[in-house]
Design a protein around this motif. Structure first.
Motif, short mmCIF file in Angstrom:
data_model
loop_
_atom_site.label_atom_id
_atom_site.label_comp_id
_atom_site.label_asym_id
_atom_site.label_seq_id
_atom_site.Cartn_x
_atom_site.Cartn_y
_atom_site.Cartn_z
N VAL A 12 -14.19 -78.52 -36.29
CA VAL A 12 -15.77 -78.63 -36.95
C VAL A 12 -15.50 -79.25 -38.26
O VAL A 12 -14.71 -78.38 -38.97
CB VAL A 12 -16.48 -77.36 -36.54
N GLN A 14 -17.40 -79.70 -41.90
CA GLN A 14 -18.73 -79.55 -42.58
C GLN A 14 -18.38 -79.95 -44.12
O GLN A 14 -17.41 -79.44 -44.71
CB GLN A 14 -18.96 -78.19 -42.53
N THR A 157 -23.44 -76.10 -49.42
CA THR A 157 -23.62 -77.44 -49.11
C THR A 157 -24.94 -77.98 -49.46
O THR A 157 -25.80 -77.40 -49.49
CB THR A 157 -23.32 -77.51 -47.64
N THR A 162 -22.67 -81.21 -40.20
CA THR A 162 -21.49 -80.63 -39.51
C THR A 162 -21.27 -81.19 -38.15
O THR A 162 -22.14 -81.26 -37.49
CB THR A 162 -21.96 -78.95 -39.21
#
Length: 167
Positions: A12, A14, A157, A162
């Motif tokens: 994943v 991000q 963020t 993501t």
């Protein structure tokens, strides 16, 4: 008809403005230890059954070259183009499968092999990012979590960019 194969790893990605990961909890004798990054990319990684060294090169290239971060002209750029920091977090829960109301992790790789793959993945990311940053004359870093431990994480963020990638 093509035969669908099971993934060997999941990541994943991000983008972040900053991130902090506790890699060792506080004890009576020592304070908690953390690693931190500035603007860059958080990478959660999970190795599944049948994962081998042969997928690591592809994983590193995809992680570092996927365009998720906003560049100076507001176009999306890779972490190598930005350039930015990388925080790699082992995340065994990405291998979970819901069965009834419970998560099961039977498809995760064994801990010893997972640790070896994780360590090599981190080293390969460090090498690629270091070479790239030297060529651009900037200072960036790769930080990583502790494989097999529960860790406390915080992230800032400016957009939840993501994405999940399977290998």
């Amino acid at each position: 008809m093509a035969v669908e194969t099971m993934p060997k790893a999941r990541v994943v990605l991000q983008q972040c403005l900053s991130a902090k990961l506790q890699i060792q909890p506080e004890t009576d004798e020592t304070p908690a230890k953390h690693v931190e990054i500035n603007r860059g990319l958080v990478v959660y990684v999970c190795f599944l059954n049948d994962a081998t060294e042969d997928i690591l090169d592809k994983m590193v290239k995809n992680v570092l070259m996927t365009r998720l971060s906003e560049g100076g002209d507001r176009k999306l750029v890779s972490i190598l183009d930005l350039p930015g920091d990388v925080l790699i977090i082992p995340q065994a829960t990405l291998g979970g499968i819901l069965k009834g109301k419970m998560m099961q992790y039977h498809k995760n790789i064994d801990k010893e092999t997972g640790l070896k793959l994780y360590t090599n993945f981190v080293e390969m990311c460090e090498q690629s990012l270091t070479e790239n940053s030297k060529n651009k004359g900037v200072d960036v870093c790769v930080k990583s979590g502790t494989y097999g431990n529960r860790q406390v994480f915080s992230c800032t963020t400016n957009g939840p960019y993501t994405h999940i990638i399977e290998f």
